[in-house]
Design a protein around this motif. Structure first.
Motif, short mmCIF file in Angstrom:
data_model
loop_
_atom_site.label_atom_id
_atom_site.label_comp_id
_atom_site.label_asym_id
_atom_site.label_seq_id
_atom_site.Cartn_x
_atom_site.Cartn_y
_atom_site.Cartn_z
N ASP A 54 -14.41 -9.18 -8.50
CA ASP A 54 -13.11 -8.54 -8.27
C ASP A 54 -13.15 -7.08 -8.72
O ASP A 54 -13.78 -6.75 -9.72
N VAL A 55 -12.46 -6.23 -7.97
CA VAL A 55 -12.29 -4.84 -8.35
C VAL A 55 -10.82 -4.47 -8.13
O VAL A 55 -10.14 -5.08 -7.30
N ARG A 56 -10.34 -3.50 -8.88
CA ARG A 56 -9.04 -2.93 -8.56
C ARG A 56 -9.19 -2.14 -7.27
O ARG A 56 -10.24 -1.54 -7.01
N PHE A 57 -8.13 -2.11 -6.47
CA PHE A 57 -8.22 -1.44 -5.16
C PHE A 57 -6.91 -0.73 -4.86
O PHE A 57 -5.83 -1.24 -5.17
N GLY A 58 -7.04 0.42 -4.24
CA GLY A 58 -5.84 1.13 -3.85
C GLY A 58 -6.15 2.38 -3.07
O GLY A 58 -7.28 2.59 -2.60
N TYR A 59 -5.14 3.23 -2.95
CA TYR A 59 -5.25 4.46 -2.17
C TYR A 59 -4.85 5.66 -2.99
O TYR A 59 -4.03 5.56 -3.92
N PHE A 60 -5.43 6.81 -2.63
CA PHE A 60 -4.94 8.07 -3.15
C PHE A 60 -3.84 8.59 -2.24
O PHE A 60 -3.95 8.54 -1.02
N GLU A 61 -2.75 9.06 -2.86
CA GLU A 61 -1.69 9.71 -2.09
C GLU A 61 -0.79 10.46 -3.05
O GLU A 61 -0.70 10.13 -4.24
N ASP A 62 -0.12 11.47 -2.51
CA ASP A 62 0.87 12.23 -3.27
C ASP A 62 2.23 11.58 -3.05
O ASP A 62 3.00 11.99 -2.19
N PHE A 63 2.50 10.56 -3.85
CA PHE A 63 3.75 9.81 -3.65
C PHE A 63 4.97 10.59 -4.14
O PHE A 63 6.09 10.26 -3.76
N SER A 64 4.76 11.60 -4.96
CA SER A 64 5.90 12.43 -5.35
C SER A 64 6.41 13.23 -4.16
O SER A 64 7.58 13.65 -4.13
N THR A 65 5.55 13.43 -3.15
CA THR A 65 5.95 14.10 -1.91
C THR A 65 6.24 13.11 -0.79
O THR A 65 7.21 13.26 -0.04
N HIS A 66 5.40 12.09 -0.68
CA HIS A 66 5.52 11.10 0.39
C HIS A 66 6.09 9.80 -0.17
O HIS A 66 5.43 8.76 -0.21
N GLY A 67 7.33 9.87 -0.60
CA GLY A 67 7.97 8.70 -1.19
C GLY A 67 8.34 7.62 -0.21
O GLY A 67 8.79 6.54 -0.62
N ASP A 68 8.10 7.87 1.09
CA ASP A 68 8.42 6.86 2.10
C ASP A 68 7.24 5.94 2.38
O ASP A 68 7.32 5.09 3.28
N LEU A 69 6.14 6.08 1.62
CA LEU A 69 4.94 5.30 1.89
C LEU A 69 4.76 4.11 0.95
O LEU A 69 3.73 3.42 1.02
N TRP A 70 5.74 3.84 0.11
CA TRP A 70 5.59 2.73 -0.83
C TRP A 70 5.47 1.39 -0.11
O TRP A 70 4.73 0.50 -0.55
N GLY A 71 6.18 1.24 1.00
CA GLY A 71 6.08 -0.01 1.75
C GLY A 71 4.68 -0.24 2.29
O GLY A 71 4.14 -1.35 2.22
N GLU A 72 4.06 0.83 2.82
CA GLU A 72 2.70 0.72 3.34
C GLU A 72 1.71 0.41 2.21
O GLU A 72 0.80 -0.39 2.39
N LEU A 73 1.92 1.01 1.05
CA LEU A 73 1.03 0.73 -0.07
C LEU A 73 1.17 -0.72 -0.52
O LEU A 73 0.17 -1.42 -0.72
N GLY A 74 2.41 -1.18 -0.64
CA GLY A 74 2.64 -2.55 -1.10
C GLY A 74 2.09 -3.60 -0.16
O GLY A 74 1.66 -4.67 -0.61
N ALA A 75 2.09 -3.32 1.15
CA ALA A 75 1.63 -4.30 2.14
C ALA A 75 0.13 -4.23 2.38
O ALA A 75 -0.43 -5.06 3.12
N SER A 76 -0.54 -3.27 1.76
CA SER A 76 -1.96 -3.01 2.07
C SER A 76 -2.93 -3.90 1.30
O SER A 76 -4.13 -3.85 1.56
N GLY A 77 -2.43 -4.67 0.35
CA GLY A 77 -3.32 -5.43 -0.52
C GLY A 77 -3.74 -4.65 -1.75
O GLY A 77 -4.57 -5.12 -2.53
N ALA A 78 -3.17 -3.47 -1.94
CA ALA A 78 -3.52 -2.64 -3.10
C ALA A 78 -2.88 -3.18 -4.37
O ALA A 78 -1.77 -3.74 -4.34
N ASP A 79 -3.57 -3.00 -5.49
CA ASP A 79 -2.97 -3.27 -6.79
C ASP A 79 -2.94 -2.00 -7.64
O ASP A 79 -2.48 -2.02 -8.78
N SER A 80 -3.44 -0.90 -7.07
CA SER A 80 -3.52 0.38 -7.78
C SER A 80 -3.33 1.51 -6.79
O SER A 80 -3.35 1.31 -5.57
N PHE A 81 -3.19 2.72 -7.31
CA PHE A 81 -3.19 3.92 -6.48
C PHE A 81 -3.54 5.10 -7.37
O PHE A 81 -3.47 5.02 -8.60
N ARG A 82 -3.96 6.19 -6.72
CA ARG A 82 -4.29 7.40 -7.47
C ARG A 82 -3.28 8.49 -7.15
O ARG A 82 -2.97 8.73 -5.98
N GLU A 83 -2.77 9.12 -8.20
CA GLU A 83 -1.79 10.21 -8.07
C GLU A 83 -2.19 11.32 -9.03
O GLU A 83 -2.67 11.04 -10.14
#
Length: 469
Positions: free
Chosen positions: A147-176
């Motif tokens: 197992d590894v932690r998995f996620g995406y890099f994104e500027d969520f402070s600017t793109h606050g409309d992408l939380w749904g896509e992150l949550g549905a992606s199978g991610a458990d982490s993200f980079r900001e």
């Protein structure tokens, strides 16, 4: 019997009586000795070759590491030219040449040559030269993924409309990113007075979405930066302000204790992102101070050294292995919980997912290069992949389908490299401006999903997201 036959017999008898030379018993024995010696020599060489094969196989690297996958193709060992070395008229040793090629356990390609010494009296190999692999060393693969932690890099402070896509992606982490110059633009003041607002919002949404942030902490404010300082650019930390940076990093951990990690800087071996010519010693000192401060908080937030940029050295970049070697020699970077690495493709796409070739082989070569530098320094740390990227734009772009295959195959390979703690895909949103960096995205600027988003979600075992077939 004819008269002629009788004459021949008579003459033969007379010749024997007269002492004509015939083969003597001694010369016959000598001939037999030579034949026996030749047969014995051939048998000895055969034994020397067989014993050498076994000795070489035993000495090949990686043979004793548990849990590795079986070779895709077995290692072929060929022994040639076993030359006799005599002493006092007898064969003392045989000097044999050997070559090995194929794969070792862990799907590690190997191609090497060497020599071996076989002791004729003891009937065993007494010396085998080490296998100096002519293939670029690759990180060995485990038989089973972890197992590894998995996620995406994104500027969520600017793109606050992408939380749904992150949550549905199978991610458990993200980079900001957190820029120190934004968080603490002025010296002094208590942490409560700092500019936490944009990051508080991101942290709250992250926890509500069920993911944990990994913060990349960069860019000193001018009051703490090296001179000259560009207020609108990236600035490295001045030596007298290393303690202030470390304190700020610790405050991030205290305010956001559910964070997965704090990454100390971004591609510090690149002048573009360090803000000055690469400085392994200065960076190592920064990591050491920040690691100690964060770990002292007791929050359990991991510390990753800034992800190193791969590729060849350039006027504005120090090759990552050389950079890490110098940072380790200076001391400090070993205080991090993991060494960050940016796995950005630098090879063209080729179909197939052979883990020893193409972009997958290059990925493993890069990871092993960092592991080797750590081992040489007597340090053991995992490699945190804080950026994994294949672009569908810019020079030599991948197609959407190629990007999907490359990201999924790379993710699966990284899960089979021991101790990789996290894989962050860069990035979530592709704004479509045509640049290589923006071609990294897996969600198009119009909100539609690229194949990579859908296939990674499936690889993570997530329910099929909206917009995926």
């Amino acid at each position: 019997m004819s008269v002629t036959g009788k004459v021949v017999i008579a003459l033969t008898v007379l010749a024997l009586i007269a002492g004509a030379t015939l083969p003597t018993p001694a010369s016959a024995v000598q001939g037999l000795d030579r034949a026996a010696a030749a047969a014995g020599g051939a048998k000895l060489k055969k034994k020397a070759k067989a014993k050498t094969k076994k000795a070489v196989k035993k000495e090949l690297p990686g043979g004793r590491t548990p849990g590795l996958s079986k070779p895709g193709s077995p290692t072929r060992i060929k022994v040639t030219n076993c030359a006799e070395r005599r002493k006092a008229g007898r064969v003392a040793t045989l000097k044999c040449k050997w070559k090995a090629s194929g794969e070792l356990r862990g799907r590690v390609p190997v191609r090497c040559t060497g020599r071996a010494t076989f002791n004729a009296r003891k009937k065993r190999v007494t010396r085998v030269s080490a296998c100096k692999n002519r293939e670029d060393p690759q990180a060995p693969l485990l038989a089973a993924p972890h197992d590894v932690r998995f996620g995406y890099f994104e500027d969520f402070s600017t793109h606050g409309d992408l939380w749904g896509e992150l949550g549905a992606s199978g991610a458990d982490s993200f980079r900001e990113g957190i820029a120190w110059k934004v968080l603490q633009p002025n010296p002094g003041g208590t942490p409560a007075t700092w500019n936490w607002a944009p990051f508080d919002s991101v942290y709250a949404r992250a926890l509500a979405t069920g993911v944990r942030p990994m913060w990349t902490f960069t860019s000193a404010p001018c009051w703490a930066a090296q001179s000259p300082c560009d207020p609108n650019g990236v600035n490295p930390v001045a030596a007298p302000s290393v303690g202030a940076y470390a304190n700020a990093a610790a405050q991030i951990a205290l305010r956001y204790p559910m964070s997965a990690a704090i990454e100390i800087w971004f591609e510090p071996n690149s002048a573009k992102f360090w803000g000055a010519p690469a400085d392994p010693r200065g960076f190592s000192e920064l990591v050491g101070a920040a690691s100690a401060a964060i770990q002292a908080t007791g929050t359990g937030v991991a510390v990753y050294s800034g992800g190193l940029a791969p590729g060849r050295a350039a006027a504005d970049k120090l090759e990552m292995s050389k950079f890490l070697s110098r940072a380790l020699a200076a001391g400090g970077i070993e205080g991090a919980d993991a060494i960050g690495f940016h796995a950005v493709a630098d090879v063209p796409f080729k179909p197939g997912n052979n883990p020893t070739k193409g972009y997958l082989g290059r990925l493993r070569i890069n990871v092993q290069a960092l592991d080797s530098e750590l081992a040489d320094a007597g340090v053991r740390r995992p490699i945190a992949v804080t950026e994994l990227a294949f672009s569908t734009a810019g020079p030599k772009p991948y197609t959407d389908a190629q990007q999907a295959e490359a990201l999924v195959s790379s993710y699966q390979v990284l899960r089979r490299i021991a101790e990789i703690p996290i894989v962050i895909v860069s990035r979530l949103l592709d704004n479509g401006d045509g640049s290589k960096v923006q071609g990294f995205g897996v969600v198009r600027s119009n909100g539609s999903k690229k194949p990579a988003y859908c296939r990674l979600a499936a690889a993570r075992g997530a329910p099929t997201p909206a917009g995926c077939v």
